[in-house]
Motif scaffolding. Structure first.
Motif, mmCIF file in Angstrom:
data_model
loop_
_atom_site.group_PDB
_atom_site.id
_atom_site.type_symbol
_atom_site.label_atom_id
_atom_site.label_comp_id
_atom_site.label_asym_id
_atom_site.label_seq_id
_atom_site.Cartn_x
_atom_site.Cartn_y
_atom_site.Cartn_z
ATOM 1 N N SER A 106 0.844 -1.188 0.000
ATOM 2 C CA SER A 106 0.000 0.000 0.000
ATOM 3 C C SER A 106 0.881 1.241 0.000
ATOM 4 C CB SER A 106 -0.913 -0.004 1.233
ATOM 5 O OG SER A 106 -0.144 0.168 2.410
ATOM 6 N N GLY A 107 0.242 2.399 0.151
ATOM 7 C CA GLY A 107 1.004 3.632 0.173
ATOM 8 C C GLY A 107 1.878 3.767 1.403
ATOM 9 N N ALA B 260 7.504 2.400 1.420
ATOM 10 C CA ALA B 260 6.676 1.358 0.818
ATOM 11 C C ALA B 260 6.600 1.588 -0.689
ATOM 12 C CB ALA B 260 5.281 1.380 1.428
ATOM 13 N N VAL B 261 6.248 0.544 -1.421
ATOM 14 C CA VAL B 261 6.188 0.644 -2.879
ATOM 15 C C VAL B 261 5.131 1.652 -3.316
ATOM 16 C CG1 VAL B 261 4.620 -1.340 -3.066
ATOM 17 C CG2 VAL B 261 6.010 -0.668 -5.029
ATOM 18 N N GLY B 262 4.013 1.723 -2.610
ATOM 19 C CA GLY B 262 2.983 2.689 -2.979
ATOM 20 C C GLY B 262 3.461 4.119 -2.829
ATOM 21 N N GLU B 263 4.196 4.384 -1.757
ATOM 22 C CA GLU B 263 4.754 5.727 -1.558
ATOM 23 C C GLU B 263 5.757 6.045 -2.649
ATOM 24 O OE1 GLU B 263 7.061 9.073 -0.234
ATOM 25 O OE2 GLU B 263 7.829 7.080 -0.649
ATOM 26 N N ALA B 264 6.529 5.031 -3.074
ATOM 27 C CA ALA B 264 7.509 5.236 -4.141
ATOM 28 C C ALA B 264 6.818 5.566 -5.464
ATOM 29 C CB ALA B 264 8.377 3.985 -4.305
ATOM 30 N N GLY C 155 -3.742 -1.358 -1.672
ATOM 31 C CA GLY C 155 -4.050 -0.579 -2.859
ATOM 32 C C GLY C 155 -3.167 -0.852 -4.053
ATOM 33 N N VAL C 156 -1.887 -1.123 -3.820
ATOM 34 C CA VAL C 156 -0.947 -1.344 -4.925
ATOM 35 C C VAL C 156 -1.225 -2.663 -5.644
ATOM 36 C CG1 VAL C 156 1.521 -1.475 -5.537
ATOM 37 C CG2 VAL C 156 0.770 0.072 -3.748
ATOM 38 N N ALA C 157 -1.983 -3.553 -5.014
ATOM 39 C CA ALA C 157 -2.352 -4.817 -5.669
ATOM 40 C C ALA C 157 -3.212 -4.575 -6.903
ATOM 41 C CB ALA C 157 -3.093 -5.716 -4.683
ATOM 42 N N ALA C 158 -3.749 -3.360 -7.053
ATOM 43 C CA ALA C 158 -4.544 -3.040 -8.239
ATOM 44 C C ALA C 158 -3.675 -2.781 -9.463
ATOM 45 C CB ALA C 158 -5.420 -1.811 -7.970
#
Length: 249
Positions: free
Chosen positions: A80-81, A105-109, A231-234
């Motif tokens: 997620s973010g 996190a990957v979402g923040e990136a 969220g990033v799973a989308a």
């Protein structure tokens, strides 16, 4: 809400997580619980992400199809973010952390990359980056592999974010001028940066997750399920990479 069904309790994820998103849900849950005159139950946000895969299929005939509930034990990747965690789930409240982010996190990136490239953030930085990346060449820019010399399942995206900023500066690629639209002369290089950055980020995620799933299978030979939540799973590239991880496990 389900017509004709009165709940015994209203549950809402209360944290940890990104405060603005959580507050919106908590406020709505407070109003609903007060309206129905039932207790309000706060649920751990990360635990809810992992355990939502245990929910039974909806009873309504018109509900969209869903995979059958994941059986314990399973591995859960939370992306997620604000969070990036890989855990082995043996049961409710029984978790073994396999890896976690050391910084971002990957979402923040993804959100930061969208800002560097001057994308429209109204629908979220990650989705905007994914859309632009479809126009670019993922092999155009070579980004470093985070933690490549560490045989762990931890994640790190701070270095990738810095590498993107430096690559954009070196190529003179900044945010497009207001109202540029089709006249944006740097859209091609910007798309290449987006595609290359997204690929590097997803490859890092897949590499560490693949190792973690392998460790989990050594600990739990009966492991059969792998859950990706958040969220990033989308993101289509993330989903495709995780499907490969699951297929090769």
């Amino acid at each position: 809400r389900c017509p004709g069904v009165r709940p015994d309790v209203v549950a809402v994820t209360a944290g940890p997580g990104m405060s603005p998103c959580l507050h919106a849900g908590v406020n709505a849950a407070h109003e609903l619980a007060a309206e129905l005159r039932v207790p309000l139950l706060g649920v751990n946000h990360l635990e809810a992400h992992a355990l939502v895969a245990r929910l039974p299929p909806p009873a309504a005939a018109a509900a969209p199809p869903r995979a059958p509930p994941a059986e314990f034990p399973f591995v859960a990747l939370l992306v997620s973010g604000g969070h990036n965690v890989l855990v082995l789930v043996d049961g409710v409240g029984r978790y073994t952390e396999l890896g976690a982010t050391l910084d971002d996190a990957v979402g923040e990136a993804f959100d930061k990359a969208a800002r560097v490239l001057g994308l429209d953030l109204s629908q979220g930085g990650g989705p905007a980056l994914e859309v632009l990346a479809r126009e670019g060449d993922p092999a155009a820019v070579e980004f470093p592999r985070p933690l490549k010399h560490r045989a762990t399942c931890d994640f790190s995206y701070a270095g990738l974010k810095t590498a993107l900023r430096l690559a954009a500066e070196a190529r003179g690629v900044g945010p497009p001028p207001p109202g540029a639209g089709a006249a944006d002369a740097l859209r091609g290089p910007r798309a290449d940066l987006a595609a290359s950055f997204q690929q590097a980020a997803v490859l890092h995620l897949a590499e560490k997750t693949r190792r973690g799933v392998g460790w989990a299978k050594e600990m739990r030979p009966d492991l059969r399920h792998f859950v990706v939540a958040g969220g990033v799973a989308a993101n289509a590239e993330v989903r495709a990479a995780m499907e490969e991880v699951a297929a090769g496990a």
